[in-house]
Design a protein around this motif. Structure first.
Motif, PDB file in Angstrom:
ATOM      1  N   TYR A   1      56.739  26.006  30.876  1.00 36.66           N
ATOM      2  CA  TYR A   1      56.335  25.935  32.285  1.00 36.66           C
ATOM      3  C   TYR A   1      57.018  24.774  32.988  1.00 36.66           C
ATOM      4  CZ  TYR A   1      52.554  29.381  31.805  1.00 36.66           C
ATOM      5  OH  TYR A   1      51.818  30.520  31.622  1.00 36.66           O
ATOM      6  N   MET A   2      57.108  23.633  32.294  1.00 37.14           N
ATOM      7  CA  MET A   2      57.739  22.461  32.895  1.00 37.14           C
ATOM      8  C   MET A   2      59.215  22.743  33.168  1.00 37.14           C
ATOM      9  SD  MET A   2      58.006  18.549  31.545  1.00 37.14           S
ATOM     10  CE  MET A   2      59.356  18.823  30.450  1.00 37.14           C
TER      11      MET A   2
ATOM     12  N   LYS B   1      59.645  24.852  36.201  1.00 39.70           N
ATOM     13  CA  LYS B   1      59.524  24.022  37.405  1.00 39.70           C
ATOM     14  C   LYS B   1      60.800  23.251  37.667  1.00 39.70           C
ATOM     15  CE  LYS B   1      55.707  21.534  37.049  1.00 39.70           C
ATOM     16  NZ  LYS B   1      54.732  20.510  37.486  1.00 39.70           N
ATOM     17  N   GLN B   2      61.361  22.662  36.604  1.00 42.97           N
ATOM     18  CA  GLN B   2      62.582  21.867  36.756  1.00 42.97           C
ATOM     19  C   GLN B   2      63.711  22.717  37.331  1.00 42.97           C
ATOM     20  OE1 GLN B   2      63.250  20.322  32.825  1.00 42.97           O
ATOM     21  NE2 GLN B   2      62.303  18.369  33.288  1.00 42.97           N
TER      22      GLN B   2
ATOM     23  N   LEU C   1      62.970  23.718  40.944  1.00 36.76           N
ATOM     24  CA  LEU C   1      63.078  22.584  41.867  1.00 36.76           C
ATOM     25  C   LEU C   1      64.529  22.214  42.107  1.00 36.76           C
ATOM     26  CD1 LEU C   1      60.184  20.127  41.024  1.00 36.76           C
ATOM     27  CD2 LEU C   1      60.673  21.182  43.198  1.00 36.76           C
TER      28      LEU C   1
ATOM     29  N   TYR D   1      65.587  24.467  44.634  1.00 32.85           N
ATOM     30  CA  TYR D   1      64.879  24.145  45.882  1.00 32.85           C
ATOM     31  C   TYR D   1      65.548  22.990  46.616  1.00 32.85           C
ATOM     32  CZ  TYR D   1      60.822  22.990  48.846  1.00 32.85           C
ATOM     33  OH  TYR D   1      59.989  22.723  49.903  1.00 32.85           O
ATOM     34  N   TYR D   2      65.876  21.936  45.854  1.00 30.70           N
ATOM     35  CA  TYR D   2      66.461  20.766  46.498  1.00 30.70           C
ATOM     36  C   TYR D   2      67.925  20.943  46.830  1.00 30.70           C
ATOM     37  CZ  TYR D   2      62.184  18.144  45.793  1.00 30.70           C
ATOM     38  OH  TYR D   2      60.887  17.717  45.839  1.00 30.70           O
ATOM     39  N   LYS D   3      68.538  22.010  46.266  1.00 34.48           N
ATOM     40  CA  LYS D   3      69.923  22.295  46.634  1.00 34.48           C
ATOM     41  C   LYS D   3      69.979  23.151  47.888  1.00 34.48           C
ATOM     42  CE  LYS D   3      73.054  22.445  42.814  1.00 34.48           C
ATOM     43  NZ  LYS D   3      73.456  23.241  41.677  1.00 34.48           N
ATOM     44  N   ALA D   4      68.895  23.908  48.144  1.00 29.19           N
ATOM     45  CA  ALA D   4      68.885  24.808  49.302  1.00 29.19           C
ATOM     46  C   ALA D   4      68.954  24.006  50.585  1.00 29.19           C
ATOM     47  CB  ALA D   4      67.625  25.651  49.288  1.00 29.19           C
ATOM     48  N   THR D   5      69.647  24.573  51.587  1.00 25.12           N
ATOM     49  CA  THR D   5      69.874  23.820  52.817  1.00 25.12           C
ATOM     50  C   THR D   5      68.962  24.262  53.954  1.00 25.12           C
ATOM     51  OG1 THR D   5      71.728  25.318  53.048  1.00 25.12           O
ATOM     52  CG2 THR D   5      72.231  23.052  52.472  1.00 25.12           C
TER      53      THR D   5
ATOM     54  N   ARG E   1      64.423  27.890  51.190  1.00 21.80           N
ATOM     55  CA  ARG E   1      63.404  27.177  50.414  1.00 21.80           C
ATOM     56  C   ARG E   1      62.133  28.009  50.304  1.00 21.80           C
ATOM     57  NH1 ARG E   1      63.905  22.578  53.816  1.00 21.80           N
ATOM     58  NH2 ARG E   1      66.102  22.162  53.503  1.00 21.80           N
TER      59      ARG E   1
ATOM     60  N   LEU F   1      57.936  28.194  43.140  1.00 27.47           N
ATOM     61  CA  LEU F   1      57.937  26.989  42.306  1.00 27.47           C
ATOM     62  C   LEU F   1      56.796  26.963  41.293  1.00 27.47           C
ATOM     63  CD1 LEU F   1      58.663  24.440  45.138  1.00 27.47           C
ATOM     64  CD2 LEU F   1      60.239  25.096  43.348  1.00 27.47           C
ATOM     65  N   ASN F   2      55.750  27.767  41.526  1.00 26.63           N
ATOM     66  CA  ASN F   2      54.588  27.702  40.650  1.00 26.63           C
ATOM     67  C   ASN F   2      54.841  28.480  39.366  1.00 26.63           C
ATOM     68  OD1 ASN F   2      52.076  27.758  39.460  1.00 26.63           O
ATOM     69  ND2 ASN F   2      50.966  28.098  41.374  1.00 26.63           N
ATOM     70  N   PRO F   3      54.867  27.804  38.199  1.00 31.97           N
ATOM     71  CA  PRO F   3      55.206  28.504  36.955  1.00 31.97           C
ATOM     72  C   PRO F   3      54.188  29.579  36.584  1.00 31.97           C
ATOM     73  CG  PRO F   3      54.478  26.271  36.481  1.00 31.97           C
ATOM     74  CD  PRO F   3      54.584  26.378  37.946  1.00 31.97           C
ATOM     75  N   ILE F   4      52.904  29.402  36.951  1.00 35.11           N
ATOM     76  CA  ILE F   4      51.886  30.405  36.609  1.00 35.11           C
ATOM     77  C   ILE F   4      52.152  31.689  37.410  1.00 35.11           C
ATOM     78  CG2 ILE F   4      49.424  30.891  36.546  1.00 35.11           C
ATOM     79  CD1 ILE F   4      49.546  28.549  34.934  1.00 35.11           C
TER      80      ILE F   4
END
Lengths: 234, 388
Positions: free
Chosen positions: A107-108, A111-112, A115, A118-122, A127, A132-135
């Protein structure tokens, strides 16, 4: 509630100390559960309990005997039934801690990876699309891996045919989880189980990958064996 | 937006400016979240910054922490969350206040950070390292001493010091780390050696040659690297006393120098003690209070010692008799678990950075559960939040 009234009274021997002679007979004649049929499953979800109390259901259940809660049934905000089932299937030889650690590491990693995207998306639109939620990813991935038909061997005239039959919800869920775990246990083992599981779950979430392919292969086989479907009824 | 903590204290969380992109760590734009602070210079961190995160730019992170200094999991998390942010906590604020008010003509003061494993000592040291860098001090930083004691990459018997052992590979790495951290500063200071160092019949470093020459020699010749480190530390000590520079010594896991055993063995399989390393001798000489114009900040951690010596996190137990006598007198600074404010601040940070995903966990009940199950212990909280 006395335990003796709740536990099933199995004939002529103590439920805990059983002779090996009787085990086979028990397996064929009686179900495994040590509880009598009227004993209910526990409700351990706080929101559900509050609902029951509000609606008045709780009053009706005050004197109904309830099974003991299992050790992994808890009121934690992180509790997820499907994840618990999955951890049980990952577990080998009763090593629950290791199994939990493996799934939680997966799960971690999910997320990694998400994310990083996510942080690469402009743009905000990009986004919003990234889950992002692994569950949530795990639930959707399993849904995408569940088959709707299964094959069963049926003998007719000396030959055994693989006949497509309907599948129960539990069986479908079981197959999805089983395939997911098997695909994550690679022979080479250079990439360890949690990382492989994370990749497989993300692929299945996007309706691609090995597990979804396995489900689709099963569906294709069912389609080709459509002609034998009437063998189900002899 | 108003949010209540389990005890009923009200936190007001302001809306972020819409121009803030989630890609970039907010460095120049105004931040009005209660868990962040605009103050990016550690020299100005005071009590009212307690429990707030300040971000460290990529360039500073690269300069200070490439050779180590941030715990592995913390570093990986900071890369996942798109930027390094450190929480300003009481131990660091206390140290910064002391360092700002130090009388540098007096002998150096030794500060010892102590606390349970995973309570935030290494991060506090990283904060102080950033402070020292901004204050123009020469940084002498050992990221994690047990790496030299427990996982040495090949110790050789020393030529110059009989019965002692060199760390050729680690010394080269350390000199590289030193020059990365202090590169620009050393160019500006232009310190010179005060005595001649003879390495062999043909090689020597004359008195009056620049210190950078000494460092370069150590980086290129692994055979002499350990002695170069010892020489460098001696020179820095003299330079500090003669007021040519100010030195900040930061050592994480200092109690490993006094560990009862190391992984180094002699030919007859007998174990070499850490006190028989040349590096140990060099750093112990530097951490004596027989010089001025500097400061020594050290941490002692139970995980730096073998399993049977982890009963108590307190300095006297962790340092042992020898270590305590060496460091005495020192100022002990405890690094405790999170206070309630710091805990909520940490959860706010995880939520804002999209790390804590579970919707139920973001509620007050979730916060109460996390506070209870982690015991407000920083490392436990990090591990609990990681999968969800």
């Amino acid at each position: 509630m006395s335990l003796s009234g709740v536990l099933r009274k199995l004939p002529s021997f103590n439920a805990i100390h059983c002779h090996l002679n009787f085990v086979g007979r028990i397996a064929r004649q009686q179900p495994y559960s040590m509880y009598q049929p009227f004993v209910k499953e526990p409700t351990y979800n706080i929101e559900k309990l509050e609902q029951l109390i509000e609606s008045g259901e709780a009053k009706k259940r005050e004197f109904v005997p309830v099974k003991a809660a299992r050790s992994d049934q808890n009121v934690s905000v992180f509790h997820d039934e499907l994840t618990s089932k999955f951890i049980n299937m990952v577990m080998e030889k009763g090593h629950k801690e290791i199994a939990t650690k493996l799934v939680e590491t997966a799960y971690m990693k999910i997320k990694q990876m998400q994310l990083a995207k996510y942080y690469k998306a402009t743009t905000d639109a990009e986004r919003a699309e990234i889950e992002l939620n692994p569950i949530v990813i795990f639930h959707k991935a399993l849904e995408n891996c569940k088959p709707v038909l299964q094959l069963t061997p049926i003998k007719r005239g000396g030959a055994t045919y693989q006949v497509p039959i309907p599948i129960t919800e539990n069986r479908a869920r079981f197959l999805a989880m089983k395939w997911m775990i098997l695909e994550s246990r690679e022979k080479e083992r250079k990439v360890h189980f949690p990382e492989r599981l994370a990749y497989e779950l993300l692929d299945a979430f996007n309706n691609t990958g090995k597990v979804v392919k396995r489900k689709q292969d099963l569906h294709k086989q069912c389609e080709t064996n459509r002609a034998y479907a009437h063998y189900r009824w002899g | 937006m108003i949010r209540f903590s389990p005890t009923g204290t009200v936190f007001r969380v302001w809306r972020r400016f819409s121009s803030w992109s989630a890609n970039t760590m907010p460095i120049t734009e105004t931040i009005t979240d209660t868990f962040r602070t605009n103050e990016l210079d550690p020299m100005n961190h005071r009590k009212d910054h307690d429990g707030r995160f300040y971000s460290i730019s990529q360039s500073v992170k690269k300069q200070l922490f490439t050779g180590g200094g941030l715990p592995k999991e913390y570093k990986e998390l900071s890369e996942t969350l798109n930027g390094l942010s450190i929480m300003v906590r009481k131990p660091a604020i206390e140290l910064i206040t002391y360092l700002n008010k130090t009388n540098f003509d007096a002998p150096v003061t030794r500060y010892v950070l102590y606390g349970k494993t995973g309570s935030g000592k290494s991060i506090s040291l990283a904060h102080i390292l950033h402070y020292g860098s901004n204050a123009g001090m020469v940084l002498v930083h050992v990221p994690w001493v047990p790496n030299w004691v427990r996982f040495p990459k090949g110790c050789t018997p020393s030529v110059i010091h009989p019965n002692m052992y060199d760390h050729p590979i680690e010394s080269v790495e350390w000199l590289r780390h030193f020059s990365t951290q202090n590169g620009l500063l050393m160019q500006k200071l232009e310190l010179k050696t005060t005595e001649t160092y003879t390495w062999s019949k043909r090689e020597m470093t004359a008195a009056g040659s620049p210190l950078s020459e000494l460092i370069d020699l150590g980086m290129n010749r692994a055979k002499y690297a350990t002695d170069c480190v010892a020489a460098l530390l001696g020179e820095l000590k003299k330079a500090a006393v003669s007021k040519r520079c100010r030195v900040l010594v930061v050592i994480d896991g200092f109690n490993a120098f006094f560990s009862p055993r190391s992984k180094v063995q002699r030919e007859d399989k007998s174990i070499v003690l850490p006190t028989e390393f040349v590096l140990t001798d060099a750093f112990l000489s530097l951490t004596r209070n027989d010089w001025t114009n500097g400061a020594i900040v050290v941490s002692v951690d139970a995980s730096a010692l073998p399993l049977e010596l982890r009963e108590s996190p307190l300095p006297r137990y962790q340092l042992g008799k020898q270590g305590f006598e060496h460091l005495d007198p020192f100022i002990p600074i405890e690094v405790p678990n999170y206070s309630e404010k710091e805990f909520h601040s940490q959860i706010d940070y995880y939520i804002e950075r999209n790390w804590l995903q579970q919707p139920k966990a973001r509620t007050d009940r979730g916060r109460a559960e996390l506070s209870f199950t982690s015991g407000n212990h920083p490392l436990s909280l990090m591990k609990l939040v990681a999968p969800y």
